[in-house]
Design a protein around this motif. Structure first.
Motif, PDB file in Angstrom:
ATOM      1  N   THR A 193      27.752  57.705  28.879  1.00 49.75           N
ATOM      2  CA  THR A 193      27.160  58.785  29.102  1.00 49.75           C
ATOM      3  C   THR A 193      25.992  59.944  27.735  1.00 49.75           C
ATOM      4  O   THR A 193      25.574  60.080  27.222  1.00 49.75           O
ATOM      5  CB  THR A 193      27.892  60.207  29.485  1.00 49.75           C
ATOM      6  N   LYS A 194      27.422  59.297  26.621  1.00 52.49           N
ATOM      7  CA  LYS A 194      26.762  59.550  25.062  1.00 52.49           C
ATOM      8  C   LYS A 194      26.282  58.829  24.397  1.00 52.49           C
ATOM      9  O   LYS A 194      25.797  58.562  22.783  1.00 52.49           O
ATOM     10  CB  LYS A 194      27.735  60.731  24.554  1.00 52.49           C
ATOM     11  N   TYR A 306      31.113  53.351  37.084  1.00 48.63           N
ATOM     12  CA  TYR A 306      29.684  54.608  36.045  1.00 48.63           C
ATOM     13  C   TYR A 306      28.564  53.832  36.468  1.00 48.63           C
ATOM     14  O   TYR A 306      27.119  54.484  36.703  1.00 48.63           O
ATOM     15  CB  TYR A 306      30.721  54.524  35.205  1.00 48.63           C
ATOM     16  N   LYS A 307      28.062  52.628  36.387  1.00 50.47           N
ATOM     17  CA  LYS A 307      27.241  52.203  36.067  1.00 50.47           C
ATOM     18  C   LYS A 307      26.383  52.402  37.424  1.00 50.47           C
ATOM     19  O   LYS A 307      25.364  52.708  37.509  1.00 50.47           O
ATOM     20  CB  LYS A 307      26.961  50.498  35.466  1.00 50.47           C
ATOM     21  N   SER A 309      26.638  54.263  39.780  1.00 47.90           N
ATOM     22  CA  SER A 309      26.982  55.562  39.831  1.00 47.90           C
ATOM     23  C   SER A 309      25.406  56.549  39.569  1.00 47.90           C
ATOM     24  O   SER A 309      25.009  57.532  40.024  1.00 47.90           O
ATOM     25  CB  SER A 309      27.817  56.435  40.358  1.00 47.90           C
ATOM     26  N   GLY A 310      25.792  55.923  37.980  1.00 45.88           N
ATOM     27  CA  GLY A 310      24.802  56.432  37.453  1.00 45.88           C
ATOM     28  C   GLY A 310      24.923  58.002  36.737  1.00 45.88           C
ATOM     29  O   GLY A 310      24.221  58.876  36.644  1.00 45.88           O
ATOM     30  N   ILE A 311      26.181  57.838  36.356  1.00 44.41           N
ATOM     31  CA  ILE A 311      26.896  59.232  36.066  1.00 44.41           C
ATOM     32  C   ILE A 311      26.077  59.880  34.711  1.00 44.41           C
ATOM     33  O   ILE A 311      25.584  58.979  34.010  1.00 44.41           O
ATOM     34  CB  ILE A 311      28.162  59.081  35.627  1.00 44.41           C
ATOM     35  N   THR A 312      26.231  60.871  34.768  1.00 41.92           N
ATOM     36  CA  THR A 312      25.092  61.400  33.852  1.00 41.92           C
ATOM     37  C   THR A 312      26.021  62.652  32.967  1.00 41.92           C
ATOM     38  O   THR A 312      26.905  62.517  32.963  1.00 41.92           O
ATOM     39  CB  THR A 312      24.138  62.778  34.791  1.00 41.92           C
ATOM     40  N   VAL A 313      25.596  63.414  32.058  1.00 41.97           N
ATOM     41  CA  VAL A 313      26.545  63.899  30.664  1.00 41.97           C
ATOM     42  C   VAL A 313      26.752  65.322  31.410  1.00 41.97           C
ATOM     43  O   VAL A 313      27.705  65.083  31.509  1.00 41.97           O
ATOM     44  CB  VAL A 313      25.459  64.407  29.433  1.00 41.97           C
ATOM     45  N   GLU A 314      25.697  65.755  32.527  1.00 38.57           N
ATOM     46  CA  GLU A 314      25.559  66.439  33.372  1.00 38.57           C
ATOM     47  C   GLU A 314      27.337  66.471  34.082  1.00 38.57           C
ATOM     48  O   GLU A 314      28.697  67.143  33.993  1.00 38.57           O
ATOM     49  CB  GLU A 314      25.287  68.133  33.976  1.00 38.57           C
ATOM     50  N   GLU A 315      27.577  65.204  34.496  1.00 37.09           N
ATOM     51  CA  GLU A 315      28.424  64.984  35.688  1.00 37.09           C
ATOM     52  C   GLU A 315      29.676  65.032  34.891  1.00 37.09           C
ATOM     53  O   GLU A 315      30.991  65.731  35.184  1.00 37.09           O
ATOM     54  CB  GLU A 315      27.914  64.247  36.422  1.00 37.09           C
ATOM     55  N   GLU A 317      30.643  66.282  32.240  1.00 44.03           N
ATOM     56  CA  GLU A 317      31.091  67.561  31.239  1.00 44.03           C
ATOM     57  C   GLU A 317      31.531  68.222  32.116  1.00 44.03           C
ATOM     58  O   GLU A 317      31.947  69.664  31.816  1.00 44.03           O
ATOM     59  CB  GLU A 317      29.817  67.752  30.303  1.00 44.03           C
TER      60      GLU A 317
END
Length: 350
Positions: A193-194, A306-307, A309-315, A317
């Protein structure tokens, strides 16, 4: 066997259930379902089994009657969550667990397999390798609660009642009830994510890690083992070769997740938990335990999930995949009381 699995809807339980079924066992769950909002759609299917929705503090004799074994996973899991309310941690993790063991013995359940932890060891010095005979010196309410259960349940062992204590290393891996708050899962999510693998210690603590499928294999091996072989015994679960420093785990993640770097937080320092653990006893005693994962393969599995699912920074954190954040949100939303009982909003929704 007919098995009662507490914590059946949690991080490990949702993975262990189909593995128990594949091994030919009938599984009934027991779970308070605190993490019903935490399902990870790309973590696999949650198998539908008969489930008693019950807080472990409220388990009754009739809940445990008629089983060949109880696998007791349910707990307030990990150190930050246990520190939220140490007294509550002892009530749930220690006293309720002992009560369930007592009920199991009273009901004539032959085997009680308890999910303890390598956190029991706290900190070892230098290159010292600790095995199941080593000193137990937990540094958190979570670890202390596990030690107390072992202390109180072991004397219950007799020819008709077989308690077994499974001490897994730090878990990792993909689950339908995913967690981002344990080391390998967390570092892969940071990288995804980061683009930064952030270490909140100085990277030197030693942390043996083990995949949740291999943890499940250990429980199944203990379940199927002759009682005389495992009665009253503790087993570390992992592989001796998989005692990594946190820095080494981060380097594995860096090599798997593209375009990532490793950074230390400004407050990074030594972690009070650091232990190098021997896993030779389970290897020698329970040949049915055949672990199949290592950190590289695990990081690859996590990265792929994770890839996808397309996890985001918001998810990452947010509260969904972090146990302490999720519980705090349920408290803030009045879905739970301070005793982690159903709150006013939860009652109103029923």
């Amino acid at each position: 066997m007919k098995v009662l699995l507490t914590g059946s809807r949690g991080y490990i339980g949702t993975v262990m259930t189909p593995m128990l079924q594949k091994a030919g066992h009938e599984v009934v769950g027991l779970d308070a379902d605190l993490y019903s909002r935490c399902t990870f759609e790309d973590g696999g299917e949650i198998v539908d089994i008969p489930t008693i929705i019950r807080d472990t503090r409220d388990v009754r004799l009739e809940d445990v009657e008629g089983f060949d074994a109880i696998i007791h996973l349910a707990a307030l899991s990990n150190d930050p969550l246990s520190d939220l309310n140490p007294t509550l941690t002892y009530d749930v993790n220690h006293l309720a667990s002992v009560k369930i063991a007592e009920l199991a013995k009273k009901a004539g359940v032959p085997k009680f397999i308890f999910a303890s932890s390598c956190s029991n060891y706290g900190k070892t010095e230098g290159d010292e390798m600790i095995d199941e005979t080593g000193k137990l010196a937990p540094v958190s309410a979570y670890g202390e609660s596990k030690v107390l259960v072992e202390r109180d349940v072991k004397p219950m062992a007799d020819e008709n009642f077989c308690p077994v204590f499974i001490r897994p290393a730090t878990a990792y891996g993909v689950s339908p009830r995913q967690r981002f708050d344990i080391v390998l899962n967390n570092l892969v999510a940071w990288g995804m994510t980061k683009g930064v693998i952030l270490l909140k210690s100085d990277g030197t603590p030693i942390r043996p890690i083990v995949h949740i499928e291999d943890i499940s294999r250990a429980f199944i091996a203990a379940l199927e083992a002759p009682a005389d072989l495992v009665r009253g015994e503790a087993f570390n679960v992992g592989q001796t070769a998989h005692n990594y420093t946190v820095r080494q785990i981060a380097e594995i993640v860096r090599d798997i997740v593209p375009n990532t770097t490793i950074e230390l937080t400004s407050e990074a320092g030594p972690d009070p938990r650091s232990y190098r653990v021997s896993f030779e006893k389970i290897k020698k005693t329970l040949p049915g335990f055949q672990p199949q994962w290592d950190a590289v393969k695990g990081a690859e599995q996590l990265y792929a999930a994770y890839k996808k699912s397309g996890i985001t920074v918001e998810e990452f954190e947010g509260t969904r995949y972090n146990r302490i954040k999720h519980i705090k949100k349920l408290l803030a939303d009045q879905m739970l009381t301070n005793e982690l009982r159903p709150g006013a909003e939860a009652v109103a929704a029923q």
